[in-house]
Design a protein around this motif. Structure first.
Motif, short mmCIF file in Angstrom:
data_model
loop_
_atom_site.label_atom_id
_atom_site.label_comp_id
_atom_site.label_asym_id
_atom_site.label_seq_id
_atom_site.Cartn_x
_atom_site.Cartn_y
_atom_site.Cartn_z
N THR A 1 0.81 -1.20 0.00
CA THR A 1 0.00 0.00 0.00
C THR A 1 0.86 1.26 0.00
O THR A 1 2.05 1.23 0.28
N SER A 2 0.20 2.37 -0.29
CA SER A 2 0.90 3.64 -0.45
C SER A 2 1.64 4.07 0.81
O SER A 2 2.70 4.70 0.73
N SER B 1 8.40 1.60 -6.61
CA SER B 1 7.65 2.80 -6.25
C SER B 1 8.48 3.74 -5.37
O SER B 1 8.38 4.97 -5.50
N TRP C 1 2.48 9.37 -5.54
CA TRP C 1 1.20 8.92 -6.12
C TRP C 1 0.84 9.72 -7.38
O TRP C 1 0.03 9.28 -8.19
N TYR D 1 1.16 7.58 -10.23
CA TYR D 1 0.07 6.62 -10.38
C TYR D 1 -1.21 7.27 -10.88
O TYR D 1 -2.18 6.59 -11.19
N ASN E 1 -3.69 2.32 -3.13
CA ASN E 1 -3.83 3.53 -2.33
C ASN E 1 -4.64 3.19 -1.09
O ASN E 1 -5.80 2.77 -1.19
#
Length: 395
Positions: A73-74, A106, A118, A121, A153
């Motif tokens: 996850t972010s 990432s 993000w 993304y 996210n």
């Protein structure tokens, strides 16, 4: 066949004990300060200690980030970026499978960026990333060779993919011995993930792709043959060697660059794993047969017949192609069950679901997808319905 430019700069280092030379490889490319990204469990089996020893031997600095989880996850990316920036990291080493590698990629795009990672993304062009290397411990995602990464996210539950040659690993160390400790579920999940990477490329509207069709069929036939062997005998190194290389071949795009690809089934599954945190390979085992059952009577029947005949040795009924294709789909589902993977929501562990919510999370907003069979929200709804109750007798 469509025009293409194929680019794959990743160096593959395959074989027994290959991981212990990772320090030499990092030193060779003139990197000095490494962030190691991995799941905490690797600290208890001696793997991280052997990596640290290799880096120390080459007098390399390093920091540890042991927070990798399935479906990363972010929030984990933000943590990793902070560590990388504070330690002045110039190289990221991912140890594990797709979750470790996608997290590392990432982090790599965020280290040299002053904004929110993000943004990339959400469509921002990636112009800079620090280099990433891989020590692969599970054959599955193909991220060890691809320009892709997928992150969820944590606030919005969006599971989104990015693509850039700047995040292709500069090297991937592939020691099949490291997969011998995988349990049966992890092994089977990886096999399905690899198989469906082939299917997303196989079902295409591009003509004159006979060569890559045969290559894709070869990988799928190999998985059907040796997949159950690897699961039955966890110490079968020969099977695991072939599965590991199949995972790379299926997703480095050498057998997909000549054609239009689909990927609608992966998008449908990403909604499931983002919403319910289910295993990706298991989710694909549920979604892909449902997609096939829905599409087979609507588009591309000849390709489904070819799949049934060449991959699962179904004799072609010249008077009833649809019957031939459906038998092939049924054999695919039986293969999934043979390796103890799910084919419906209940078997996947999803009992409380809202299909309309799943449709909305695909964010079509009245539009249609591209791919082999262009789908609208009604199509997606029907595929989820099939996936929710699928079995071996209802095609």
């Amino acid at each position: 066949m469509q025009n293409f430019t194929y680019y794959s700069p990743t160096k593959y280092i395959f074989g027994k004990e290959s991981h212990i030379k990772v320090g030499e490889e990092i030193k060779r490319i003139n990197k000095n300060n490494v962030l190691i990204v991995y799941p905490e469990i690797f600290e208890s089996n001696g793997l991280i200690a052997s990596i640290e020893e290799s880096l120390k031997k080459e007098e390399l600095k390093y920091s540890l980030f042991n927070k990798v989880e399935p479906n990363p996850t972010s929030d984990l990316v933000y943590q990793g970026i902070n560590i990388a920036k504070s330690s002045k990291t110039d190289f990221i080493l991912a140890i594990g499978g797709g979750s470790s590698i996608d997290l590392a990629k990432s982090i790599a795009i965020g280290v040299e960026y002053d904004g929110d990672f993000w943004d990339f993304y959400c469509g921002k062009e990636i112009k800079e990333a620090i280099d990433v290397g891989v020590i692969l411990t599970i054959a599955s995602s193909g991220s060890e060779s691809s320009p892709n990464a997928i992150i969820t996210n944590k606030k919005t539950f969006e599971k989104i993919a990015i693509e850039s040659d700047l995040i292709r690993p500069v090297f991937s160390i592939m020691n099949p011995e490291l997969t011998l400790t995988l349990n049966k579920f992890q092994t089977a999940s990886g096999i399905i993930d690899i198989f469906t990477h082939c299917l997303e490329r196989y079902f295409t509207n591009t003509e004159s792709v006979q060569l890559s069709d045969r290559l894709l069929e070869g990988i799928m036939k190999t998985l059907v043959e040796i997949g159950p062997m690897a699961i039955q005998n966890s110490k079968d190194l020969s099977s695991r060697e072939n599965i590991m290389w199949a995972g790379t071949m299926a997703h480095n795009n050498i057998i997909g660059c000549d054609r239009e690809q689909d990927w609608n089934s992966h998008h449908l599954e990403h909604v499931l794993s983002a919403k319910y945190n289910c295993n990706h390979g298991a989710g694909m085992a549920v979604i892909f047969p449902a997609w096939m059952q829905y599409v087979v009577s609507r588009h591309g029947l000849d390709k489904f017949v070819q799949f049934a005949n060449r991959v699962f040795k179904v004799e072609i009924n010249d008077e009833n192609y649809l019957e031939t294709a459906n038998i092939g789909i049924e054999k695919f589902k039986k293969f999934i069950k043979k390796i103890n993977m799910p084919i419906n929501f209940k078997e996947l562990g999803i009992n409380d679901y809202d299909i309309d919510e799943l449709v909305s999370l695909n964010n079509l907003n009245g539009k249609k997808t591209g791919g082999f069979y262009s789908m609208n929200e009604d199509d997606i709804r029907e595929i989820y319905k099939i996936a929710s109750i699928n079995n071996l007798d209802n095609i």
